[in-house]
Write a protein that holds these residues in place. Structure first.
Motif, mmCIF file in Angstrom:
data_model
loop_
_atom_site.group_PDB
_atom_site.id
_atom_site.type_symbol
_atom_site.label_atom_id
_atom_site.label_comp_id
_atom_site.label_asym_id
_atom_site.label_seq_id
_atom_site.Cartn_x
_atom_site.Cartn_y
_atom_site.Cartn_z
ATOM 1 N N GLU A 50 -26.363 -23.322 1.195
ATOM 2 C CA GLU A 50 -25.245 -23.714 0.321
ATOM 3 C C GLU A 50 -23.976 -23.774 1.166
ATOM 4 N N GLN A 51 -23.275 -24.902 1.084
ATOM 5 C CA GLN A 51 -22.126 -25.097 1.964
ATOM 6 C C GLN A 51 -20.936 -24.212 1.627
ATOM 7 N N PHE A 52 -20.838 -23.757 0.372
ATOM 8 C CA PHE A 52 -19.718 -22.911 -0.033
ATOM 9 C C PHE A 52 -20.195 -21.476 -0.267
ATOM 10 N N GLY A 53 -19.264 -20.611 -0.653
ATOM 11 C CA GLY A 53 -19.615 -19.219 -0.875
ATOM 12 C C GLY A 53 -20.103 -18.957 -2.284
ATOM 13 N N PRO A 54 -20.626 -17.754 -2.545
ATOM 14 C CA PRO A 54 -21.077 -17.405 -3.896
ATOM 15 C C PRO A 54 -19.944 -17.501 -4.902
ATOM 16 N N GLY A 55 -20.257 -18.043 -6.089
ATOM 17 C CA GLY A 55 -19.281 -18.094 -7.159
ATOM 18 C C GLY A 55 -18.166 -19.105 -6.965
ATOM 19 N N HIS A 56 -18.343 -20.081 -6.077
ATOM 20 C CA HIS A 56 -17.267 -21.054 -5.847
ATOM 21 C C HIS A 56 -17.074 -21.940 -7.078
ATOM 22 N N LYS A 57 -15.912 -22.592 -7.152
ATOM 23 C CA LYS A 57 -15.544 -23.406 -8.309
ATOM 24 C C LYS A 57 -15.342 -24.870 -7.928
ATOM 25 N N ILE A 58 -16.056 -25.341 -6.932
ATOM 26 C CA ILE A 58 -15.828 -26.673 -6.399
ATOM 27 C C ILE A 58 -16.815 -27.688 -6.964
ATOM 28 N N GLY A 59 -17.906 -27.228 -7.571
ATOM 29 C CA GLY A 59 -18.930 -28.141 -8.050
ATOM 30 C C GLY A 59 -19.045 -28.159 -9.562
ATOM 31 N N ALA A 60 -20.283 -27.954 -10.044
ATOM 32 C CA ALA A 60 -20.554 -28.083 -11.477
ATOM 33 C C ALA A 60 -21.162 -26.832 -12.096
ATOM 34 N N SER A 61 -21.443 -25.802 -11.297
ATOM 35 C CA SER A 61 -22.225 -24.668 -11.803
ATOM 36 C C SER A 61 -21.420 -23.386 -11.928
ATOM 37 N N HIS A 62 -20.126 -23.506 -12.206
ATOM 38 C CA HIS A 62 -19.302 -22.306 -12.363
ATOM 39 C C HIS A 62 -18.807 -22.191 -13.800
ATOM 40 N N GLY A 63 -18.158 -21.068 -14.076
ATOM 41 C CA GLY A 63 -17.652 -20.825 -15.428
ATOM 42 C C GLY A 63 -18.565 -19.894 -16.196
ATOM 43 N N ALA A 64 -18.041 -19.344 -17.287
ATOM 44 C CA ALA A 64 -18.761 -18.324 -18.051
ATOM 45 C C ALA A 64 -19.538 -18.876 -19.226
ATOM 46 N N THR A 67 -17.679 -37.701 -11.452
ATOM 47 C CA THR A 67 -16.399 -37.668 -12.157
ATOM 48 C C THR A 67 -15.844 -36.254 -12.193
ATOM 49 N N GLN A 68 -14.527 -36.187 -12.232
ATOM 50 C CA GLN A 68 -13.835 -34.905 -12.390
ATOM 51 C C GLN A 68 -13.519 -34.724 -13.866
ATOM 52 N N GLU A 69 -14.203 -33.798 -14.495
ATOM 53 C CA GLU A 69 -14.037 -33.551 -15.925
ATOM 54 C C GLU A 69 -12.979 -32.475 -16.153
ATOM 55 N N GLN A 70 -12.223 -32.635 -17.255
ATOM 56 C CA GLN A 70 -11.055 -31.792 -17.470
ATOM 57 C C GLN A 70 -11.040 -31.180 -18.868
ATOM 58 N N PRO A 71 -11.993 -30.316 -19.200
ATOM 59 C CA PRO A 71 -11.891 -29.589 -20.469
ATOM 60 C C PRO A 71 -10.741 -28.584 -20.419
ATOM 61 N N ALA A 72 -10.526 -27.913 -21.520
ATOM 62 C CA ALA A 72 -9.465 -26.902 -21.575
ATOM 63 C C ALA A 72 -9.911 -25.768 -22.478
ATOM 64 N N HIS A 73 -9.385 -24.592 -22.201
ATOM 65 C CA HIS A 73 -9.536 -23.443 -23.090
ATOM 66 C C HIS A 73 -8.283 -23.328 -23.949
ATOM 67 N N PHE A 74 -8.463 -23.414 -25.268
ATOM 68 C CA PHE A 74 -7.354 -23.288 -26.206
ATOM 69 C C PHE A 74 -7.297 -21.863 -26.769
ATOM 70 N N ILE A 101 -9.136 -26.695 -17.169
ATOM 71 C CA ILE A 101 -10.116 -26.316 -16.159
ATOM 72 C C ILE A 101 -10.749 -27.594 -15.607
ATOM 73 N N SER A 102 -11.485 -27.454 -14.514
ATOM 74 C CA SER A 102 -11.996 -28.639 -13.833
ATOM 75 C C SER A 102 -13.397 -28.389 -13.312
ATOM 76 N N CYS A 103 -14.251 -29.411 -13.463
ATOM 77 C CA CYS A 103 -15.588 -29.361 -12.892
ATOM 78 C C CYS A 103 -16.032 -30.792 -12.620
ATOM 79 N N THR A 104 -17.179 -30.962 -12.009
ATOM 80 C CA THR A 104 -17.688 -32.310 -11.769
ATOM 81 C C THR A 104 -18.905 -32.587 -12.640
#
Length: 376
Positions: free
Chosen positions: A34-48, A224-231, A317-320
């Motif tokens: 894996e090119q990044f570290g554990p728990g990174h937020k650069i791709g699509a598999s982060h967040g709770a 695509t860069q997706e842009q949901p939000a927490h309200f 927030i941002s993800c791909t």
């Protein structure tokens, strides 16, 4: 001399981690890079939170759902960690196929019921429901931030070699395997492997596509860069299912970009977002900033349809997303390369099943369903 390995998995997000778990359970020698570290937020598999939305009608997906529910239970028991909160999923709006989805799920033993908007509002007053409501009690929210470490920990316990901060600088397809150039803080290493399982998400095209040295043929992958939000929640007594809202025609749906999905993320608020309509990006050149027009439209949606939140108090927030033209996945083997890609914003619920399918492809056990073939 190059190091000789059996199976190298490229990409340690959800699907690569699940493939490592599935292959290690079969006693296979696995190296995950894996090119990044554990728990990174650069791709699509982060967040709770991710919705486990059972709302499918096609039999292939329904079969995967049933298997996925069982495998998430297995993973929770083996890992000793709760990964799925069964809040249920409520899909609503003038979607003509919702009753057919309910019937298909019930025929497969997955619970589903149609509700009126008034009945749904009595249960979940934070949402204004539209036309008809499909309630699926077996759905809920999965936790990627908790799940990925469990997959990797259990794989490592069975002998998998998990390497973070390790980048694949080059991939060459050989007649009997692959040659990889790996870069890490300790230097450059050349390895050969009998096969590579590529689960590189937004980087798949760069690694395997026409612009790469591999030049493999598969459906176009749109990143695509997706842009949901927490309200912020304003009704502390409200209960929240995961939800999907499908638009129809007319002024009530003006300025919508797509269906809306959402869920409660504990401690962060109510997550809501458009589906797969963010700006197309290079994953190495993202700005992580919300697109202002789409964000304003999302706030307008929250004002109209989510009475339990403050539409002016939010955190973007941002993800791909990495999407295929038909939103069906790419799960296939081409020579010594197994591809898992194009999960199109709806793949996470299937993560352990996709890990199993990738392990099947890597071991030659059985092919993936035809709808996922690279040559479709």
């Amino acid at each position: 001399m190059a190091t000789i390995l059996d199976t190298v998995i490229i990409g340690g997000g959800a699907m690569g981690s699940a493939a490592a778990w599935a292959l290690a359970r079969r006693g296979r020698q696995v190296t995950l890079v894996e090119q990044f570290g554990p728990g990174h937020k650069i791709g699509a598999s982060h967040g709770a939170t991710r919705n486990l939305n059972p709302g499918y009608e096609r039999p292939e997906y329904i079969a995967m759902l049933a298997e996925s529910l069982a495998l998430w239970d297995d993973l929770e028991q083996e890992g000793g960690t709760t990964l799925l909160e069964r809040t249920g999923i409520a899909s609503h709006g003038p979607h003509p196929r919702l009753p057919a989805v309910a019937a298909a799920l019930e025929a497969a033993g997955i619970r589903a019921e149609m509700l009126s908007p008034d009945a749904a509002a009595e249960r979940w007053r934070g949402i204004r429901f539209d036309r008809q409501v499909l309630h699926m009690p077996d759905g809920g929210q999965l936790n990627p931030d908790a799940a990925l470490p469990v997959f990797q920990r259990l794989a490592a316990a069975r002998g998998a070699d998990i390497r973070h901060h390790t980048r694949v600088a080059a991939l060459e397809i050989l007649s009997d395997g692959v040659r990889l150039v790996l870069e890490s803080a300790t230097g450059t290493e050349v390895v050969t492997a009998a096969q590579a399982v590529v689960t590189a998400g937004a980087w798949t095209g760069k690694l395997l596509g026409r612009e790469s040295g591999a030049g493999l043929q598969f459906p176009r992958l749109r990143v695509t860069q997706e842009q949901p939000a927490h309200f912020r929640v304003t009704d502390d007594g409200a209960l929240w299912p995961g939800f999907n809202h499908y638009p129809g025609a007319g002024s009530a749906y003006a300025n919508w970009y797509s269906p809306v999905y959402g869920m409660q993320t504990p401690g962060e608020g109510i997550k809501a977002g458009w589906h797969g309509v963010g700006p197309e990006v290079d994953p190495d050149r993202r700005n992580f900033l919300p697109e202002p027009v789409q964000l304003a439209a999302l706030q307008s949606y929250a004002r109209a349809w989510l009475p339990g939140v403050d539409a002016d108090a939010f955190e973007a927030i941002s993800c791909t997303y990495t999407s295929t033209p038909d939103e069906d996945f790419v799960l296939d083997r081409i020579g010594p390369v197994v591809i898992g890609a194009g999960f199109s914003g709806h793949g996470f619920k299937f993560t352990p099943v996709i890990g199993r399918i990738l392990a099947d492809l890597a071991t030659g056990t059985r092919p993936a369903p035809e709808m996922f073939h690279a040559s479709r």
